[in-house]
Scaffold this motif. Structure first.
Motif, short mmCIF file in Angstrom:
data_model
loop_
_atom_site.label_atom_id
_atom_site.label_comp_id
_atom_site.label_asym_id
_atom_site.label_seq_id
_atom_site.Cartn_x
_atom_site.Cartn_y
_atom_site.Cartn_z
N LYS A 248 -34.36 -31.11 -0.64
CA LYS A 248 -32.94 -30.77 -0.73
C LYS A 248 -32.72 -29.87 -1.93
O LYS A 248 -33.39 -30.00 -2.95
CB LYS A 248 -32.10 -32.02 -0.88
N ASN B 113 -39.21 -30.26 7.75
CA ASN B 113 -38.54 -31.51 8.06
C ASN B 113 -39.16 -32.22 9.26
O ASN B 113 -38.45 -32.80 10.08
CB ASN B 113 -37.04 -31.26 8.28
N GLU C 138 -34.38 -25.27 11.09
CA GLU C 138 -35.84 -25.26 11.04
C GLU C 138 -36.45 -24.84 12.36
O GLU C 138 -37.40 -24.04 12.39
CB GLU C 138 -36.39 -26.64 10.66
N GLN C 139 -35.92 -25.34 13.47
CA GLN C 139 -36.49 -25.02 14.78
C GLN C 139 -36.34 -23.54 15.09
O GLN C 139 -37.29 -22.91 15.57
CB GLN C 139 -35.84 -25.86 15.87
N TYR D 159 -33.95 -24.93 6.11
CA TYR D 159 -33.96 -26.39 5.96
C TYR D 159 -32.55 -26.88 5.60
O TYR D 159 -32.05 -27.83 6.20
CB TYR D 159 -34.97 -26.78 4.90
N LYS D 160 -31.94 -26.21 4.64
CA LYS D 160 -30.60 -26.59 4.18
C LYS D 160 -29.58 -26.50 5.32
O LYS D 160 -28.74 -27.38 5.49
CB LYS D 160 -30.16 -25.68 3.03
N ASP D 161 -29.68 -25.44 6.12
CA ASP D 161 -28.73 -25.20 7.20
C ASP D 161 -29.13 -25.85 8.52
O ASP D 161 -28.53 -25.60 9.55
CB ASP D 161 -28.54 -23.70 7.41
N LYS D 162 -30.21 -26.65 8.48
CA LYS D 162 -30.73 -27.35 9.66
C LYS D 162 -31.08 -26.36 10.78
O LYS D 162 -30.78 -26.58 11.95
CB LYS D 162 -29.74 -28.40 10.14
#
Length: 179
Positions: free
Chosen positions: A2, A135, A99-100, A94-97
């Motif tokens: 984070k 993640n 990743e995919q 990662y922060k903004d979700k």
């Protein structure tokens, strides 16, 4: 992983389609990189990198060292702006979700990042060791690896030389961003 509150990277975003920074954001990041580069060598050494990540993230010492080794593509003990840019994009994704989407859009670069030994395959150990950046946690590692490696779980191969573009198929469900 984070970001700490008040960090400039909390206010930066990636383009939703290409999952890259805008030119304006990249210029800001370049200026930030120059401020970190106290030796004026256009690189960050391991000590600078370590203290930078300790200040902006909650990453453990082991994760920071692992990240540095992954991004030190030339094994020179330093990372340049290209590697720094990629790392910051991963942190922001990662922060903004996202990743995919990031894995899908930048699968070749991510494959090279995870393939620590340069053997054009990803072993279960390499795959597991890099999962914290995206993640991916717990037993899902081995299950995804075995389901999608195509080799019964031994290696994840880069088949680009056979005309097949390798994609991170193990991230399920992957939804292509609407164009």
């Amino acid at each position: 992983m984070k970001l700490k509150p008040g960090c400039i990277f909390n206010f930066l975003y990636l383009d939703r389609f290409h999952v890259l920074m805008s030119v304006r954001t990249t210029v800001v990041l370049l200026e930030y990189f120059k401020l970190l580069d106290v030796h004026d060598s256009d690189t960050l050494n391991d000590v600078q990198f370590f203290h930078f990540l300790r200040c902006v993230t909650d990453m453990s010492i082991w994760h920071i060292k692992k990240t540095f080794n992954m991004f030190d593509w030339k094994a020179s003990g330093e990372i340049g702006f290209d590697e720094f840019y990629m790392m910051i994009c991963i942190i922001i994704a990662y922060k903004d979700k996202m990743e995919q989407q990031f894995l899908y859009r930048h699968s070749r670069s991510i494959f090279d990042l995870i393939d620590m030994d340069g053997g054009h395959t990803i072993t279960p150990a390499e795959f597991y060791a890099a999962g914290f950046l995206f993640n991916i946690k717990g037993r899902a590692f081995l299950q995804m690896f075995q389901d999608y490696s195509g080799s019964g779980g031994e290696n994840f191969a880069n088949h680009e030389d056979k005309g097949c573009e390798w994609k991170f198929q193990f991230v399920i469900p992957i939804v292509k961003p609407s164009e």
